[in-house]
Structure formats: C-alpha cells, structure tokens
Design an enzyme around this catalytic site. Sequence first.
Site, PDB file in Angstrom:
ATOM      1  N   VAL A  79       8.573 -13.038  39.734  1.00  0.00           N
ATOM      2  CA  VAL A  79       7.899 -14.157  40.391  1.00  0.00           C
ATOM      3  C   VAL A  79       6.378 -14.000  40.376  1.00  0.00           C
ATOM      4  O   VAL A  79       5.648 -14.986  40.241  1.00  0.00           O
ATOM      5  CB  VAL A  79       8.453 -14.374  41.823  1.00  0.00           C
ATOM      6  CG1 VAL A  79       8.023 -13.262  42.774  1.00  0.00           C
ATOM      7  CG2 VAL A  79       8.047 -15.722  42.361  1.00  0.00           C
ATOM      8  N   ARG A 138      10.649  -9.730  50.004  1.00  0.00           N
ATOM      9  CA  ARG A 138      10.745  -8.695  48.977  1.00  0.00           C
ATOM     10  C   ARG A 138       9.737  -7.593  49.314  1.00  0.00           C
ATOM     11  O   ARG A 138       8.781  -7.798  50.063  1.00  0.00           O
ATOM     12  CB  ARG A 138      10.400  -9.272  47.590  1.00  0.00           C
ATOM     13  CG  ARG A 138      11.369 -10.331  47.067  1.00  0.00           C
ATOM     14  CD  ARG A 138      12.715  -9.731  46.713  1.00  0.00           C
ATOM     15  NE  ARG A 138      13.635 -10.677  46.092  1.00  0.00           N
ATOM     16  CZ  ARG A 138      14.503 -11.440  46.760  1.00  0.00           C
ATOM     17  NH1 ARG A 138      14.563 -11.395  48.071  1.00  0.00           N
ATOM     18  NH2 ARG A 138      15.317 -12.237  46.091  1.00  0.00           N
ATOM     19  N   ASN A 164      10.467  -4.768  43.943  1.00  0.00           N
ATOM     20  CA  ASN A 164       9.847  -5.796  43.091  1.00  0.00           C
ATOM     21  C   ASN A 164       8.516  -5.308  42.539  1.00  0.00           C
ATOM     22  O   ASN A 164       7.518  -5.275  43.257  1.00  0.00           O
ATOM     23  CB  ASN A 164       9.699  -7.102  43.871  1.00  0.00           C
ATOM     24  CG  ASN A 164      11.048  -7.750  44.094  1.00  0.00           C
ATOM     25  OD1 ASN A 164      11.901  -7.224  44.810  1.00  0.00           O
ATOM     26  ND2 ASN A 164      11.285  -8.872  43.445  1.00  0.00           N
ATOM     27  N   TYR A 187      24.153  -8.530  37.416  1.00  0.00           N
ATOM     28  CA  TYR A 187      23.027  -7.593  37.259  1.00  0.00           C
ATOM     29  C   TYR A 187      23.151  -6.433  38.237  1.00  0.00           C
ATOM     30  O   TYR A 187      23.096  -5.264  37.871  1.00  0.00           O
ATOM     31  CB  TYR A 187      21.719  -8.360  37.500  1.00  0.00           C
ATOM     32  CG  TYR A 187      20.485  -7.495  37.506  1.00  0.00           C
ATOM     33  CD1 TYR A 187      19.960  -7.006  36.316  1.00  0.00           C
ATOM     34  CD2 TYR A 187      19.831  -7.175  38.700  1.00  0.00           C
ATOM     35  CE1 TYR A 187      18.826  -6.207  36.310  1.00  0.00           C
ATOM     36  CE2 TYR A 187      18.700  -6.388  38.701  1.00  0.00           C
ATOM     37  CZ  TYR A 187      18.201  -5.914  37.505  1.00  0.00           C
ATOM     38  OH  TYR A 187      17.064  -5.131  37.509  1.00  0.00           O
TER      39      TYR A 187
HETATM   40  C1  UD1 Z   1      13.517  -8.523  40.906  1.00  0.00           C
HETATM   41  C2  UD1 Z   1      13.506  -8.047  39.475  1.00  0.00           C
HETATM   42  C3  UD1 Z   1      14.686  -7.222  39.199  1.00  0.00           C
HETATM   43  C4  UD1 Z   1      14.696  -6.080  40.183  1.00  0.00           C
HETATM   44  C5  UD1 Z   1      14.751  -6.648  41.600  1.00  0.00           C
HETATM   45  C6  UD1 Z   1      14.689  -5.559  42.629  1.00  0.00           C
HETATM   46  C7  UD1 Z   1      12.355  -9.488  37.918  1.00  0.00           C
HETATM   47  C8  UD1 Z   1      12.475 -10.616  36.959  1.00  0.00           C
HETATM   48  N1  UD1 Z   1      13.477  -9.195  38.574  1.00  0.00           N
HETATM   49  O1  UD1 Z   1      14.569  -9.461  41.161  1.00  0.00           O
HETATM   50  O2  UD1 Z   1      14.625  -6.686  37.874  1.00  0.00           O
HETATM   51  O3  UD1 Z   1      15.788  -5.271  39.932  1.00  0.00           O
HETATM   52  O4  UD1 Z   1      13.622  -7.465  41.794  1.00  0.00           O
HETATM   53  O5  UD1 Z   1      14.772  -6.113  43.907  1.00  0.00           O
HETATM   54  O6  UD1 Z   1      11.308  -8.896  38.081  1.00  0.00           O
HETATM   55  N2  UD1 Z   1      11.315 -17.211  42.618  1.00  0.00           N
HETATM   56  C9  UD1 Z   1      10.819 -18.489  42.807  1.00  0.00           C
HETATM   57  N3  UD1 Z   1      10.282 -19.130  41.734  1.00  0.00           N
HETATM   58  C10 UD1 Z   1      10.223 -18.568  40.482  1.00  0.00           C
HETATM   59  C11 UD1 Z   1      10.738 -17.262  40.310  1.00  0.00           C
HETATM   60  C12 UD1 Z   1      11.280 -16.616  41.400  1.00  0.00           C
HETATM   61  O7  UD1 Z   1      10.861 -19.023  43.912  1.00  0.00           O
HETATM   62  O8  UD1 Z   1       9.724 -19.224  39.551  1.00  0.00           O
HETATM   63  C13 UD1 Z   1      11.881 -16.507  43.784  1.00  0.00           C
HETATM   64  C14 UD1 Z   1      13.299 -16.026  43.512  1.00  0.00           C
HETATM   65  O9  UD1 Z   1      14.220 -17.045  43.769  1.00  0.00           O
HETATM   66  C15 UD1 Z   1      13.387 -14.850  44.468  1.00  0.00           C
HETATM   67  C16 UD1 Z   1      11.958 -14.298  44.496  1.00  0.00           C
HETATM   68  O10 UD1 Z   1      11.126 -15.328  44.003  1.00  0.00           O
HETATM   69  O11 UD1 Z   1      13.762 -15.238  45.745  1.00  0.00           O
HETATM   70  C17 UD1 Z   1      11.787 -13.079  43.618  1.00  0.00           C
HETATM   71  O12 UD1 Z   1      12.346 -13.388  42.369  1.00  0.00           O
HETATM   72  P1  UD1 Z   1      12.220 -12.428  41.107  1.00  0.00           P
HETATM   73  O13 UD1 Z   1      10.806 -12.095  40.857  1.00  0.00           O
HETATM   74  O14 UD1 Z   1      12.997 -13.061  40.003  1.00  0.00           O
HETATM   75  O15 UD1 Z   1      12.856 -11.087  41.624  1.00  0.00           O
HETATM   76  P2  UD1 Z   1      14.273 -10.633  42.193  1.00  0.00           P
HETATM   77  O16 UD1 Z   1      15.328 -11.651  41.983  1.00  0.00           O
HETATM   78  O17 UD1 Z   1      14.019 -10.111  43.553  1.00  0.00           O
END
Ligand code: UD1
Length: 307
Positions: free
Chosen positions: A189, A213, A174, A145
């Site tokens: 998240v 984040r 985020n 990505y």
């Molecule tokens: C997100 C964006 C991405 C963007 C990036 C910029 C989404 C899906 N992804 O990625 O498009 O380019 O920010 O920094 O919005 N987590 C949990 N439990 C869950 C889901 C997530 O613990 O059920 C944790 C993840 O492991 C991560 C954090 O929450 O550490 C944020 O995850 P996520 O919202 O998927 O965002 P990014 O991976 O930062």
Amino acid sequence: MKALVTGGAGFIGSHLVDHLVSEGLDVVVVDNLSMGDLHNIKHQDEVTIYVEDVRNEKFMQQLLQEEQPDYIYFLAAVASVADSIERPAETHSVNQTAVFNMLEYIRKTNLPIKQFLFTSSAAVYGNLPELPKKEDSRVDPLSPYAIDKYATERFVLAYGELYDLPTVCVRFFNVYGPGQNPSSPYSGVLSILTDCLNNKKPFTLYGDGSQTRDFVYVEDVIQALWLITKSDTEHEVFNIANGNEASLNTIIETYEKVAGTSLQVKMAPGRKGEVKRSVANIGKLIKLGYTTKWSLEAGLSKYWEGA
Ligand code: UD1
C-alpha cells in the site's frame, strides 16, 4: 562466505543484497524479475545474477551444487494476500513448493550450509484478538498466502530439527521503502500511495481505513536480518516489525503531511481474507540487539525524498 538470495532483485531482496556485499560476502541472486528489477541492486557488478524462476527445480539444484552457498535467504515469493486469493495454485507453487524442494535437496545432498532463512509473514497471525503478536501467539492463517507461509515455516523448522539443518524463519510485518514496485494492484500500500501522491492519481481505499498495520522501514528490516545471521540462531521464528500500530487512515494523513499534498481517495469495499489489526511484539529481536532506527514519520520522509 557466500550468500544466495532468492528474490534478490525484489524490493527487500535488493536491499539485503547490497548490505551483504557491503559486509564482504560473495552474493548470488536468483530472480525471475516478475516483480523485481535488476536496477534495484546498487552493487550489480559485484553480484552473480541468474534470471530464473525458483520453481525451476533442476536449475536450483545445479545452482546449489555449483555455488555451494553458506547462507541462503529465501525471499522469492508472490508477496500478496489478494493475489493468492486470485491465483492460489500458482502462488502456492512459489510460496511453498519451491521452498520445500530446496529444503529437500539440501537434506538429501547434505549441503553444508550455515543458515537457511525463510521469510514468512505477519499474515499467519490472522484476526485473533491477542495483540501485539508474539512469535508464540496463536496463528489463524486466513488466505492461501498466509496458509502457505505458515505451512512452509513449519517445514523449515521441522527440517531444521529433524535433519539437523540450521534453519530460521522471520515474519515480516508491513515493509516499505525505496524499490517497492507500485505497478501491480497487489503492490504494498505504501508504494501505491507514493505513486498516487506523486502522480496525482486517485487512491482506492479498501474498507474504512481503520484497519491497522505495523509498518517497518526496509533499512530496519535489513538490520534485523543481519543480526539474525550473525547470531547463528537456529530453529526460531522472529517477528520483524517496528512495534507500532497505525491505521491506514493515520498512514494517509501522515503521508499527506510529509508530502505536503493531499490525496484523492476513492472508497471501495474491504478486501476478503484481510487482517483487521496487526502489530508486533519485537522483544525477541531486541534481545539480539535490534533497535528501530526509523519512526513512521522519519521513514515516510526519507521514502518521499527519494520518490
Ligand atoms: C502485506 C504484504 C505481505 C506481508 C504482509 C505482512 C505487500 C503487497 N503485502 O500484506 O507480503 O506478508 O503485509 O503483514 O506488501 N490497501 C488499500 N488500497 C490499496 C492497497 C492496499 O486500501 O491500493 C489496503 C489493504 O486493503 C490493506 C492495507 O492497505 O488493508 C495494507 O495492504 P497491503 O500493503 O497489500 O499489505 P497486507 O495485505 O497487509
């Protein structure tokens, strides 16, 4: 003036579409509804909508010829680090090839556009220690990505410089707010947290929650995008963020307070390819007149009210 928004039925895209309509632009949306939903668009009856995939090259070329947009906002993407690790070839075809094909067509046909805005990601910065991230900080894309987003940024900027096209890139940190689809395990998240709090579902925390984040409320993101459009900026990259660093543990605690309810948390190992700490320097955006209107507490309260 006419704007084309790819991914316009998606979370950020639909907020942008509504804003562009309120600014008096004619708006055309292309969305394959893989994550988006037409109901996200408030001004649906004032918008031309094509339910299509941006990878359909023939369709996209015809659309550009017929619609002749002044502004192109490329938001269509598979917006998940984890998803790109599961399906790298497919996410590549959306996150890079579709954008490249459009640029190439614009170049070949000399399509007269005023701005081509590509939405990249904070993921490009990776895990290098320099914080907060400035647009000229070193990058270290760790996942398919992030690699696609960074490489596509470079194409977009190089096409701008080499072929004199008015291109610009933004790096979303985020983004959260109403309309973010919680239904996939790859969803953002905060949409998952909202769903868990609302429906008393257990939340899976990947890692120990110390990962940080920079969460930015979607209305601030739209403010930033519109400022960039109005400024006629070319060949630049802008971070779009709140400028504050928060750990996932802090997010959970703050959201529990806002919602007045507690979350059931299941621990799981950290995800591969993930960034450990992320926070932006937003000085460049501030120079364009950007002010963050939504603190984390205010944004979460507003989000929760509508949930
Ligand atoms: C997100 C964006 C991405 C963007 C990036 C910029 C989404 C899906 N992804 O990625 O498009 O380019 O920010 O920094 O919005 N987590 C949990 N439990 C869950 C889901 C997530 O613990 O059920 C944790 C993840 O492991 C991560 C954090 O929450 O550490 C944020 O995850 P996520 O919202 O998927 O965002 P990014 O991976 O930062």
